[in-house]
Design an enzyme around this catalytic site. Structure first.
Site, PDB file in Angstrom:
ATOM      1  N   GLY A  45       8.778 -32.114  -5.052  1.00 27.43           N
ATOM      2  CA  GLY A  45       8.730 -30.535  -4.929  1.00 27.43           C
ATOM      3  C   GLY A  45      10.016 -30.130  -5.369  1.00 27.43           C
ATOM      4  CD  GLN A  50      15.506 -28.150  -5.452  1.00 23.60           C
ATOM      5  OE1 GLN A  50      14.063 -27.903  -5.352  1.00 23.60           O
ATOM      6  NE2 GLN A  50      15.964 -29.310  -4.841  1.00 23.60           N
ATOM      7  CB  CYS A  91      17.066 -32.519  -0.974  1.00 23.23           C
ATOM      8  SG  CYS A  91      17.096 -31.018  -1.989  1.00 23.23           S
ATOM      9  CG  LEU A  92      14.410 -33.916  -6.614  1.00 26.59           C
ATOM     10  CD1 LEU A  92      13.724 -33.158  -7.593  1.00 26.59           C
ATOM     11  CD2 LEU A  92      14.639 -35.079  -7.277  1.00 26.59           C
ATOM     12  CG  HIS A 133      12.220 -30.203   1.337  1.00 24.17           C
ATOM     13  ND1 HIS A 133      13.006 -31.098   1.983  1.00 24.17           N
ATOM     14  CD2 HIS A 133      12.770 -29.488   0.075  1.00 24.17           C
ATOM     15  CE1 HIS A 133      14.011 -31.097   0.862  1.00 24.17           C
ATOM     16  NE2 HIS A 133      14.164 -30.455  -0.149  1.00 24.17           N
ATOM     17  CD  GLU A 134      10.679 -28.139  -2.665  1.00 21.54           C
ATOM     18  OE1 GLU A 134      11.561 -27.671  -3.179  1.00 21.54           O
ATOM     19  OE2 GLU A 134      10.724 -29.530  -2.642  1.00 21.54           O
ATOM     20  CG  HIS A 137      15.235 -25.802  -1.491  1.00 17.21           C
ATOM     21  ND1 HIS A 137      16.592 -26.138  -1.811  1.00 17.21           N
ATOM     22  CD2 HIS A 137      14.423 -27.195  -1.796  1.00 17.21           C
ATOM     23  CE1 HIS A 137      16.668 -27.495  -1.675  1.00 17.21           C
ATOM     24  NE2 HIS A 137      15.496 -28.191  -1.679  1.00 17.21           N
TER      25      HIS A 137
END
Ligand code: ZN
Length: 164
Positions: A45, A50, A91-92, A133-134, A137
């Site tokens: 995701g 991000q 997480c990226l 999670h997204e 963000h």
């Protein structure tokens, strides 16, 4: 176009993202770039924050056969959450850090596709987790914010040390 992914503690990750009011060419390009960037990074995701754009756009691709959400979701909203599950998450934007996080097991999510169609889907497992999670963000929240105070301290110490 693949974008560099912003990493902790970049301030854009703390911004509350703005709603998409019109699906313009810029929004379409952003969605396409996000899908490419997510794919290149092998993420499940990605939120627009991000890649430095605080706009309510997320891309999700869990690789599950039962994939039930569109690749691109504009203005996602969680309508309902149920159950609880504790799984390891990463997480990226916080590369190399993984911790067990409690989240709801099932989620009902509402949003708009890139073609402007409204939809509501029920999801569970990895998909439900990725969506929670997204969405965090888009609200300037990172998964490490869900850690206990002690683990949060450890994260800050260890992660800050690694970055030096
Ligand atoms: Zn993330």
């Amino acid at each position: 176009m693949i974008h560099p992914i912003k990493t902790y503690p970049d301030g854009v990750l703390r911004r509350v993202a703005k709603e998409v009011s019109d699906i313009t060419d810029e929004i379409r390009r952003l969605a396409r770039d996000m899908a490419e960037t997510m794919c290149a990074a092998r993420g499940v995701g990605l939120a627009a924050n991000q890649i430095g754009q605080p706009i309510r756009v997320v891309t999700i691709e869990t690789g599950s056969e039962k994939e039930s959400v569109p690749l691109v979701i504009l203005n996602p909203v969680i309508v309902a959450l149920e159950g609880e599950d504790a799984l390891e998450e990463g997480c990226l934007s916080i590369p190399g850090f993984y911790e067990t996080i409690k989240r709801a097991k099932e989620a009902v999510v509402k949003g708009v596709t890139i073609d402007g169609k409204e939809f509501t889907v029920e999801c569970s497992g990895l998909l439900a987790r990725a969506i929670q999670h997204e969405l965090d963000h888009l609200n300037g929240i990172l998964f490490v914010d869900h850690l206990s105070p002690v683990k949060k301290q450890l994260f800050k110490r260890e992660y800050a040390k690694e970055k030096k």
